[in-house]
Design an enzyme around this catalytic site. Sequence first.
Site, PDB file in Angstrom:
ATOM      1  N   GLY A 129      38.192  37.828  41.768  1.00  0.00           N
ATOM      2  CA  GLY A 129      37.883  37.494  40.265  1.00  0.00           C
ATOM      3  C   GLY A 129      38.996  36.536  39.565  1.00  0.00           C
ATOM      4  O   GLY A 129      38.707  36.743  37.969  1.00  0.00           O
ATOM      5  N   LYS A 130      40.056  36.149  39.939  1.00  0.00           N
ATOM      6  CA  LYS A 130      40.838  35.977  38.958  1.00  0.00           C
ATOM      7  C   LYS A 130      40.980  34.284  38.756  1.00  0.00           C
ATOM      8  O   LYS A 130      41.311  33.676  37.847  1.00  0.00           O
ATOM      9  CB  LYS A 130      42.387  36.185  39.634  1.00  0.00           C
ATOM     10  CG  LYS A 130      42.469  37.714  39.675  1.00  0.00           C
ATOM     11  CD  LYS A 130      43.780  38.123  40.529  1.00  0.00           C
ATOM     12  CE  LYS A 130      43.925  39.614  40.655  1.00  0.00           C
ATOM     13  NZ  LYS A 130      45.308  40.146  41.165  1.00  0.00           N
TER      14      LYS A 130
END
Length: 350
Positions: free
Chosen positions: A298-299
Amino acid sequence: MGKHELLQEEIKHIDMKAHNVVAYVDAMKDMAFQSRNLYEAAQIYDTMLREEGCSVILCMAGSLFSAGLKDVVVDMIEHRMVDAIVSTGANVVDQDFFEALGFRHYKGTPFIDDEYLRANSIDRIYDTFIDENDLRVCDETIRRIADRLGSGVLSSREFLREMGKYLAEAEQETGAAVRSVVKAAYEHDVPIFVPAFSDCSAGFGLVAHQFANPERHVSIDSVKDFRELTMLKVKAGTTGLFMIGGGVPKNFAQDTVVAAELLGYEVEMHKYTVQITVADERDGGLSGSTLKEAHSWGKVNKAREQMVYAEATLAFPLVAGYAYHRGAALGRPRKAYARMFEAKHEVGSV
């Protein structure tokens, strides 16, 4: 050959402004392998700079400035091509600040007796030589800067800003122009974060400072670094990462998305990501881990990402020079993110 003879030919920093590489990089579009990847990376970086409201974070690991890449980053700062920097300490302290003090890196060779170099106080970075005695002066200068600050818990960003101020004041006093990433960042309000700040000459200088001042001294808080960079991400909104190498700077910048979410902020993943690296992903290490892999955490947004498997001295000037000569940052507003911290966090505050 004696020490004086070995430390003769200086490493010269490449000037990306002097070499218009646009046609060369464009020609790579119809090639294959890393040439086409480099073209795609150049397109993404160009897009980051042109998109209104997008902030660019430059991440740097590896020995870049000793190899002749310092002026590329100075130009990026001066021409509004970067809004924040995350780096290893070696680049900004042992190499950039070191040269700003008047010292140099020299052309060397890996085909030499390293015991002979050690006996003559010459440090080697592959084919580059450094005078160890000069590095000791750099350590001592860091100690003096810490001494004049007194005491307090600082982020590395705060201490680096003091280093930039030191260089700017020295330039005014002597009248001798200093070309430095740390000084340019100070003058243009571009914050620099070094999350592993003690892993360089800064660490030696601060150890000496704390040893001499056990009850009242300066300390560097890496958690404060993380909090500050996370709040920068929250304020910035849309962000792009331009990463040279990997390691701590890469992960530190990527993790701000997760940290912001943990603090209750709704933030988007880093919209654009480019990484230039020679590391391999197959050992599970971060330096070579793909940007698609980072998407699983989720970066970063996998829609606009590009890995370039190439050595930095070859690829970095091409990608940065491409955007510069295409005028991607012309008219781009300066974000001046360093100012967002000054009102709330004075140097020396706990």
